[in-house]
Design an enzyme around this catalytic site. Structure first.
Site, PDB file in Angstrom:
ATOM      1  CG  HIS A 151     -17.879  -1.162 -27.416  1.00  0.00           C
ATOM      2  ND1 HIS A 151     -17.774  -1.095 -26.048  1.00  0.00           N
ATOM      3  CD2 HIS A 151     -19.151  -0.763 -27.702  1.00  0.00           C
ATOM      4  CE1 HIS A 151     -18.926  -0.704 -25.528  1.00  0.00           C
ATOM      5  NE2 HIS A 151     -19.782  -0.480 -26.508  1.00  0.00           N
ATOM      6  CB  SER A 272      11.793   0.919 -40.663  1.00  0.00           C
ATOM      7  OG  SER A 272      12.695   0.038 -40.038  1.00  0.00           O
ATOM      8  CE  LYS A 278       7.072  -0.617 -39.731  1.00  0.00           C
ATOM      9  NZ  LYS A 278       7.311  -0.457 -38.312  1.00  0.00           N
TER      10      LYS A 278
END
Ligand code: ARG
Length: 456
Positions: A151, A272, A278
């Protein structure tokens, strides 16, 4: 002469023409035509000299295709007509004999079978390559603890090697699925004619041998209407692409600042346009996104085939774009997954830190109670109570005193603190296929064995 007195409407031609996409079948079409005319010559259906001349014509066309000088003409409805037209231009009317004892219906079924067979073999090679990379990665990270998840919640710690090898076994099943595709493409459709067989005494088995098929399709009606093998390939491709998407999704998650479990190489990432800091794991993101596209092709194919009356229907022409895009997507995704994993770097400290969460020992504490005679269900409740108490009072498990523990269950002491101190939560998973190092080593040996056998 033609049966028709009116020319085709350009709209109909645009709808009906398949040459823009089935052109990529050309090498298979030429290969089968060569085998077909050789057999026609051998069986005396056409003179041997004509057969030889047609083969020469086919070779010339192959050369034009290889050096990109082959010209598709407006009247060429599909690749089969384009090639026959060109052979006849090059060698004269004798070229018209190559379609003796054949229909485009068994011809196209044969081309597609050859195509699927070749690409099933390629998929198997690519899958083996990726399995090899996973095996090497697992060896290199054999004893790196990390949290295992259910999960997406930290559940029980495992070794990174164990986690990586999980993909190895998924891919090994994919390898077998493509092996099944080889078995559903091992009967030659050619010789079925339009649907009922042909008016000549042909030798289908010799064509089969020439083209590498172990057998011939038993029923001409089945042979021209069968596209099961396309479904088999695309189904195997969809499952494999789904596995790669799971891998991609984990890499995306693990590359985030929140996880920092891994970093992909610059070769498989982009920056980016606006945020200089990034580094985006685009390749892994696209692995994630490609899978539904392949699955959609599988659905599309079922749509093409469902409800079709026997035998050939023009609907069958719609098998190709689904198949081709599934092949291209899967082959690219396999290459990308191999590239991403080859140079990925894992962060040992981050993984270990995440794996050292004491709550991950909850199952082990419950199991300790079990060895002391407490029924598992009760043990589960006892430990759940401790965890809840810890969370509510902002403590970790080792903060509990022996007295406090005895108050909860006599069976917790001694042992509770010793167990937490040993941090033996990974090595306690000693069952076959479990994460204890000795078991992972067995698994690795099995994986190596699988790779050796498959490449032998
Ligand atoms: N282009 C066709 C296809 O892909 C070839 C077979 C055409 N046969 C026919 N009877 N029109 O299915």
């Amino acid at each position: 002469m033609s049966r028709f007195s009116e020319p085709q409407d350009p709209v109909f031609q645009a709808l009906n023409s398949s040459v823009s996409f089935d052109y990529r079948l050309a090498p298979y079409d030429i290969e089968q035509s060569r085998a077909h005319v050789r057999m026609l010559g051998r069986s005396g259906v056409i003179p041997e000299a004509d057969a030889a001349e047609i083969e020469r014509g086919l070779e010339l066309v192959q050369r034009e295709i290889d050096d990109d000088s082959f010209e598709v003409k407006p009247g060429d409805e599909d690749v089969h007509m384009a090639i026959e037209r060109r052979v006849t231009e090059l060698i004269g009317p004798v070229g018209g004999k190559m379609h003796t004892a054949r229909s485009r219906n068994d011809q196209v079924a044969t081309d597609v079978t050859l195509f699927v067979r070749a690409h099933a073999l390629r998929a198997r090679d690519a899958i083996l390559g990726l399995m090899g990379v996973l095996e090497t990665l697992a060896e290199r990270h054999i004893d790196w603890p990390m949290p295992g998840y259910t999960h997406l919640q930290r559940a029980q710690p495992v070794y990174l090697s164990h986690h990586l090898l999980a993909y190895f076994w998924k891919l090994r099943r994919d390898f077998h699925r493509f092996g099944f595709v080889l078995s559903t493409t091992d009967e030659l459709p050619l010789g079925a004619g339009a649907l009922a067989g042909v008016n000549f005494s042909t030798d289908r088995m010799s064509v089969a041998q020439d083209l590498g098929f172990p057998a011939i399709a038993e029923n001409s009606i089945d042979a021209v209407s069968n596209r099961d093998f396309v479904i088999d390939y695309v189904s195997a491709a969809a499952t494999c692409a789904t596995h790669l998407s799971q891998l991609g999704a984990e890499i995306v998650l693990w590359s985030s600042e929140e996880f920092r479990f891994c970093e992909v190489s610059d070769a498989f990432a982009s920056g980016s346009s606006i945020m200089p800091q990034k580094k985006n794991p685009d390749a892994a993101e696209l692995l994630r996104a490609k899978a539904p596209r392949v699955a959609a092709h599988l659905v599309g194919l079922h749509g093409v085939l469902h409800g079709l009356p026997l035998t050939y229907n023009k609907d069958l022409q719609e098998d190709k774009e689904h198949l081709f895009d599934a092949v291209d997507t899967l082959e690219l995704a396999l290459a990308a997954a191999t590239g991403v994993l080859r140079d990925i770097r894992f962060n040992r400290e981050r993984l270990a830190e995440a794996a050292s969460d004491e709550f991950l020992a909850a199952t082990d504490i419950a199991d300790m109670l079990v060895t002391r005679g407490v029924p598992f269900r009760e043990a589960h409740g006892i430990v759940a109570g401790i965890v809840r108490e810890a969370l509510e009072s902002g403590r970790s498990l080792s903060d509990f005193s022996d007295d406090e523990l005895r108050g909860i269950s006599e069976q917790l002491v001694p042992g509770f603190h010793e167990l937490l101190g040993e941090r033996a939560w990974l090595e306690s998973k000693v069952s076959e296929g479990g994460t204890a190092l000795s078991r992972v080593k067995e698994q690795l040996a099995q994986a190596r064995h699988v790779l050796e056998e498959a490449s032998a």
